[in-house]
Design a protein around this motif. Structure first.
Motif, PDB file in Angstrom:
ATOM      1  N   VAL A 561      -9.942  -6.631 -33.250  1.00  0.00           N
ATOM      2  CA  VAL A 561      -8.599  -7.206 -33.375  1.00  0.00           C
ATOM      3  C   VAL A 561      -7.546  -6.498 -32.522  1.00  0.00           C
ATOM      4  CG1 VAL A 561      -8.198  -5.878 -35.500  1.00  0.00           C
ATOM      5  CG2 VAL A 561      -6.769  -7.843 -34.997  1.00  0.00           C
ATOM      6  N   ASN A 565      -5.497  -8.461 -29.791  1.00  0.00           N
ATOM      7  CA  ASN A 565      -4.063  -8.702 -29.993  1.00  0.00           C
ATOM      8  C   ASN A 565      -3.188  -7.661 -29.303  1.00  0.00           C
ATOM      9  OD1 ASN A 565      -4.706 -10.929 -31.434  1.00  0.00           O
ATOM     10  ND2 ASN A 565      -4.338 -10.061 -33.455  1.00  0.00           N
ATOM     11  N   ILE A 569      -3.315  -3.055 -35.582  1.00  0.00           N
ATOM     12  CA  ILE A 569      -3.080  -3.744 -36.846  1.00  0.00           C
ATOM     13  C   ILE A 569      -2.799  -2.701 -37.931  1.00  0.00           C
ATOM     14  CG2 ILE A 569      -5.476  -3.830 -37.680  1.00  0.00           C
ATOM     15  CD1 ILE A 569      -4.838  -6.825 -38.432  1.00  0.00           C
ATOM     16  N   GLN A 570      -1.874  -2.998 -38.812  1.00  0.00           N
ATOM     17  CA  GLN A 570      -1.510  -2.061 -39.883  1.00  0.00           C
ATOM     18  C   GLN A 570      -2.032  -2.585 -41.207  1.00  0.00           C
ATOM     19  OE1 GLN A 570       0.182   0.844 -39.016  1.00  0.00           O
ATOM     20  NE2 GLN A 570      -0.006   0.124 -36.902  1.00  0.00           N
ATOM     21  N   LYS A 571      -1.910  -1.771 -42.253  1.00  0.00           N
ATOM     22  CA  LYS A 571      -2.524  -2.147 -43.509  1.00  0.00           C
ATOM     23  C   LYS A 571      -1.961  -3.445 -44.083  1.00  0.00           C
ATOM     24  CE  LYS A 571      -1.043   0.529 -47.053  1.00  0.00           C
ATOM     25  NZ  LYS A 571      -0.830   1.800 -47.774  1.00  0.00           N
ATOM     26  N   GLY A 573      -1.111  -6.035 -42.290  1.00  0.00           N
ATOM     27  CA  GLY A 573      -1.358  -7.157 -41.376  1.00  0.00           C
ATOM     28  C   GLY A 573      -0.325  -7.259 -40.270  1.00  0.00           C
ATOM     29  N   TYR A 575       1.807  -5.296 -36.996  1.00  0.00           N
ATOM     30  CA  TYR A 575       1.290  -4.532 -35.860  1.00  0.00           C
ATOM     31  C   TYR A 575       2.269  -3.473 -35.403  1.00  0.00           C
ATOM     32  CZ  TYR A 575      -2.188  -8.198 -35.654  1.00  0.00           C
ATOM     33  OH  TYR A 575      -3.212  -9.047 -35.964  1.00  0.00           O
ATOM     34  N   ARG A 621       2.615 -10.726 -36.193  1.00  0.00           N
ATOM     35  CA  ARG A 621       1.778 -11.348 -35.165  1.00  0.00           C
ATOM     36  C   ARG A 621       2.585 -12.312 -34.307  1.00  0.00           C
ATOM     37  NH1 ARG A 621      -0.304 -16.066 -36.382  1.00  0.00           N
ATOM     38  NH2 ARG A 621      -0.280 -15.605 -38.483  1.00  0.00           N
TER      39      ARG A 621
END
Ligand code: SRM
Ligand SMILES: Cc1cc2nc3c(=O)[nH]c(=O)nc-3n(C[C@H](O)[C@H](O)[C@H](O)COP(=O)(O)OP(=O)(O)OC[C@H]3O[C@@H](n4cnc5c(N)ncnc54)[C@H](O)[C@@H]3O)c2cc1C
Ligand code: SF4
Ligand code: FES
Lengths: 823, 110
Positions: A561, A565, A569-571, A573, A575, A621
């Protein structure tokens, strides 16, 4: 176009088998333009390795694996292949050939390579369903089909071919009886003692032998039901395989009026009695002899190609001694030359009942003329070499029987070096009998193409690619050339659950077999899943990217991911976004632009990272392309804080400002980052440059660290922080900035080529050894420059800012948008 | 999967070509984000875009076979059943989905 080029002549080849196609291959090497070539083959296949039919029958290979010349080979060389259509007549007056389907082709030259056909015993019942020979793919298919529906097989003929057939059928679960006319099996290749040992061993594996058995009748109604022997014995069976011998295929030549005896008569130049018609292979008779093994065919192919290529060629075919091995896995049998002997010979015999080995050497006038080995045939190649050299043995005679290792020991060679034996062989020594490959050719290919693996040697030279019995020698040659860096295939772990192949095997196969796409890798290596999994796909994507820079199309869907992207990605969802700050430098404009972005998108957290740049955390996102665009507009690009890629180049202030600084560490860092940014690796890669040994940039826990000293730059490799901190090893010291760049690029390229996916530089160096890295990067200047050039070349294709490609409105931005909103 | 129940309706959310093979797109719905997947063999699946483990966005995972690996901690979710593959345990809600003339329709409960 060159209008003076002579018009091409027309060459028609009859027989699409091993000797014919090897001759064409040799001809193309000598003169690819002289002929328009048409090949007729009675079998509906491309040219395959007939020898390996035994392995196909035994279930060790499949048909695709034994193809020698794929269809593309014919196409690439402009050869017209007419497969499945036998030539039925040659008109030497009109100079045409006619095929079974009525095709008529005019010729200037003909090459006959019709091989031989199995001999059928003169008994009733040959036409019954369930009776076949062992010669081609159709026969093997018949046998495999029978083994699936029937239980009992009878093989008539206990020679090399018959025993390989019997072994294959046994492996396919049939009960197998072997009927042999003589008192001992394989009498043409083995003496009585070895034959008895072999028979005992095969008997223990489950073969039933009927020696001194003359077949009188094959009987059955509707399908074969068994054979009856002359002495009244009756053997039941639902499959009968005829393997009592072969006879040259000469009908066509005879009808065309060529001189024939047992085979088609040829001179030393491989011409038949009609000068424009040549013949090679098992169909020929040369000086009264016919052949049934491939080794002599390769020599014939060369001579014949010489004469086809040039009217004034002078080479002659000279028969040489031959050696045979039985291709039954787990049984080592070898014989060569005149192993029976007569009153003018003496023999040396060695028997070790406990180890079930037997050796017999036949000598004449202090020369080795024949050998039979049973149980341990390792020295077969060496004896065969001595035999072909035909030199007086002298002192060697006393220890000859104990094999090469012992003989060289006795001669004072260094002990216990397994490669000493092959090292001692001259370049002309034949290693692979099946394909006629000598030591010099293998060594040359290893050096020229940088081969490091058995598969590589097989692909380049065909050595060890057929019966495989020379594999140990080929591996020793690899070890001899590569020294300790030759890693014999180990029981390394499979890459993931989708495959049995290890990372290293997959990497090698990609290069050696020229696999250029992920589906190609998966199908060539027999992946068990249609499209892999989250473990193998990112690894394959990386390996392909390194192997085929500029050519391989990066597969976004196979990237993790963060790399797909281009953000971490963070916990929750969201970024994080980290723009690059070259060497840790920034400007007021950049900082202002970052501040504006933070305001505009209400980014919750801004943090200075441990990598000397700024992290914007909590971007959604959908916001990503917009945030990137604004940063791009201010001149910033992705920092790849998310990638198995070059991350940061940390620097200290260095000589520009620092009172201790010895060199411009910041400037050096910026240059390094400009050169390396965007490069993909097996794991993240971090660089650092410190301006003096106080090392404020922590260069000695980086993948590549540079520490400035008065006289230049120290280069350090293989460090990291993390759970297992590893301080770097000193690679070397250099003087100029250009050298720093060159060594760095070469080192990173070596890492890219040798690492296993997700292996950082520290574990990689611990695995391959610092000495190896030093040898490749420091000692071998030409090699270093080549690696550096490769790195720079690959960088041409990787230094596109991924953010710019995904700007709002561009196609690549689409995945970040929500597809639809349903109320 | 064709019947949606009395109060259900089929809603068109986009074209097959909007989703890359071995990829997914997100559809915002009243029940939260739904991940719509397209596999290598062009099968289409839809599930809630929340991993049964800790809520990771499955739409951003790696699609292989008829399964997706969650981007956060690598749980593998079988898209045909919605269940996590052993040894993990958990289940994600599947949304009925259908493809008609290259258009993707999701079943939405009114
Ligand atoms: C942001 C940052 C912390 C910070 O706020 O300073 C950071 C954040 C993360 N680090 Fe780091 N590391 C950061 C500097 C470091 C450093 C310091 C350095 O580079 O000098 C180290 C020690 C040096 C090293 O790498 O050897 C460091 C050693 C690690 C490790 C252990 C690496 C190892 O080889 O053992 C991991 C785990 C891993 O990569 O598998 C890790 C993994 C991570 C991940 C990617 C964890 C993850 O997978 O989510 C974090 C991502 C956060 C994010 O979303 O941005 N981070 N991390 C730093 C980003 C630097 C940058 O500008 O790109
Ligand atoms: C099962 C098996 C195992 C073997 N194992 C070994 C081994 O371990 N070591 C070894 O050295 N040798 C081995 N051999 C022998 C080796 O395969 C042969 O020596 C070699 O294939 C002979 O090559 P060739 O080109 O002369 O004949 P072939 O390879 O038989 O080729 C002749 C081709 O010509 C075709 N043909 C014939 N007539 C016509 C026509 N009129 N028109 C068109 N096409 C025609 C045939 O169909 C055939 O395809 C083995 C053979 C078999 C069958
Ligand atoms: S490493 Fe040396 S040059 Fe760099 S800041 Fe520290 S003291 Fe100054
Ligand atoms: S949230 Fe999906 S695996 Fe943890």
């Amino acid at each position: 176009m060159d209008t003076h080029m002579p018009p091409r002549q027309k060459l028609v080849v009859v027989g699409n088998g091993m000797a014919g196609m090897r001759t064409v291959d040799e001809l193309l090497k000598r003169n690819p333009l002289k002929y328009d070539i048409t090949v007729f083959g009675a079998e509906p296949h491309v040219n395959y390795d007939r020898i390996m039919l035994s392995s196909v029958l035994a279930g060790e290979k499949d048909l695709e694996q034994i193809v020698i010349n794929p269809r593309s080979w014919y196409e690439e060389n402009g050869i017209e292949l007419i497969a499945g259509d036998a030539v039925t007549a040659i008109d030497t007056q009109a100079r045409t050939v006619t095929s079974a389907s009525g095709r008529v082709v005019a010729y200037d030259k003909v090459l006959l390579a019709t091989g031989s056909r199995p001999i059928a015993p003169p008994v009733p019942g040959l036409d019954l369903p369930g009776v076949c020979a062992f010669r081609d793919i159709a026969d093997v298919n018949t046998m495999i089909a029978a083994s699936q529906t029937h239980k009992r097989a009878i093989v008539i003929g206990g020679g090399l071919l018959g025993l390989e057939a019997a072994n294959g059928l046994l492996r396919r679960g049939m009960q197998v009886a072997v009927v042999h006319l003589m008192g001992t099996i394989m009498e043409r290749q083995l003496d009585k003692a070895a034959a008895e040992l072999l028979q005992r061993e095969l008997d223990e594996r489950g073969m039933n032998f009927f020696t001194n058995g003359q077949t009188e009748e094959i009987f059955g109604e509707g399908r074969v039901q068994g054979v009856r022997l002359a002495d009244g014995r009756e053997i039941p069976g639902d499959l009968v395989v005829l393997a009592i011998g072969i006879r040259p295929n000469i009908d066509l030549a005879r009808a065309a009026g060529l001189a024939i005896n047992r085979g088609i008569e040829v001179g030393d130049d491989m011409r038949t009695s009609i000068p424009d018609i040549f013949a090679v292979g098992e169909c020929v008779e040369h000086r009264g002899k016919t052949y049934g093994l491939v080794a002599p065919l390769w020599d014939m192919a060369k001579v014949c190609a010489d004469h086809l290529a040039r009217e004034d060629a002078t080479s002659d075919y000279v028969p040489a001694a031959m050696a045979t091995r039985l291709k039954v896995t787990g049984i080592d049998v070898f014989s060569a030359g005149d192993f029976i002997g007569d009153e003018t010979t003496e023999e040396v015999v060695f028997r070790d009942a406990a180890r079930n080995t037997y050796k017999r050497l036949v000598l004449r006038d202090d020369r080795l003329v024949g050998a039979v080995l049973y149980g341990d045939a390792q020295d077969g190649g060496w004896y065969f070499q001595l035999l072909r050299e035909d030199k007086p043995l002298g002192e060697l005679r006393d220890t000859l029987i104990f094999g090469q290792a012992f003989a060289s020991l006795a001669a004072g060679a260094p002990a216990a070096d397994p490669t000493a034996a092959v090292a001692a062989l001259p370049d002309e020594a034949e290693i692979c009998g099946c394909n006629g490959v000598c030591k010099g050719k293998i060594m040359g290919a290893i050096a020229e193409h940088g081969l490091t693996t058995l598969e590589g040697v097989r692909a380049r030279t065909k050595a060890s690619a057929s019966c495989g019995s020379c594999t140990p020698q080929v591996e020793q040659l690899l070890a001899l050339s590569l020294g300790d860096s030759y890693a014999k295939p180990t029981g390394e772990k499979p890459l993931c659950k989708c495959t049995t192949h290890s990372h290293d095997q997959v990497r090698r196969a990609i290069v050696d077999q020229g696999l250029r796409t992920m589906p190609a890798v998966m199908s060539a290596l027999g992946w068990s899943t249609p499209d892999g999994c989250h473990v193998c796909r990112p690894a394959l994507n990386f390996y392909l990217l390194v192997a085929w820079p500029g050519e391989y199309q990066d597969d976004q869907q196979s990237r993790f991911v963060n790399e797909r992207n281009h953000a971490n990605i963070q916990k929750d969802g969201t970024y994080s976004v980290v723009p690059r700050m070259w060497g840790g430098l920034t400007t007021a404009d950049e900082l202002r632009a970052i501040a504006d972005v933070v305001d505009k998108y209400a980014i919750p957290t801004v943090k200075v990272t441990g990598g000397q740049r700024i992290d914007l955390l909590g971007v959604t996102r959908e916001q990503l392309p917009h945030v990137w665009k604004d940063l791009n507009d201010a001149g910033m690009v992705s920092g790849h804080a998310y990638g198995k890629a070059l991350r940061t180049v940390k620097t200290c202030v260095g000589s520009e400002w620092c009172r201790f600084g010895t060199q411009d560490s910041t400037g050096m860092g910026v240059k390094l980052e400009r050169m390396t940014w965007g490069s993909w690796h097996a794991h993240k890669v971090k660089l650092a440059v410190s301006g003096c040994p106080r090392n404020c940039a922590e260069a000695t826990i980086k993948d590549f660290g540079v520490v400035a000293v008065d006289s230049g730059w120290e280069l350090h490799v293989g460090g990291n922080g993390g759970i297992h901190v590893r301080a770097t090893d000193l690679l070397c010291k250099v003087t100029t900035e250009d050298e720093v760049l060159e060594y760095c690029g070469a080192y990173l390229q070596l890492y890219r080529e040798e690492s296993r996916y997700l292996e950082r530089t520290a574990p990689w160096i611990e695995r391959v050894g610092l000495a190896h890295v030093k040898q490749r990067i420091v000692d071998d200047a030409a090699g270093r420059k080549a690696l550096y050039a490769k790195f720079l070349y690959a960088q041409k294709f990787s230094q596109d800012d991924p953010w710019a490609e995904r700007a709002p409105g561009k196609a690549a931005a689409a995945p970040f948008r929500t597809l639809a909103t349903v109320e | 999967m064709d019947s949606v129940g009395i109060e259900g309706r089929w809603v068109e959310v986009g074209a097959m070509d909007d989703i890359p093979r071995q990829g997914a797109r997100v559809v915002a719905t009243p029940r939260g984000d739904v991940a719509v997947f397209r596999t290598l063999d062009d099968a289409v699946f839809a599930v809630d875009d929340r991993c049964p483990h800790k809520g990771g966005p499955l739409s951003q995972g790696t699609v292989h076979g008829h399964a997706v690996t969650c981007p956060l901690h690598n749980w593998v979710i079988d898209l045909e059943t919605g269940e996590a593959c052993a040894p993990d345990e958990g289940c994600v809600t599947r949304i009925p989905v259908r493809v008609q003339d290259g258009r993707i329709l999701l079943a939405m409960v009114a």
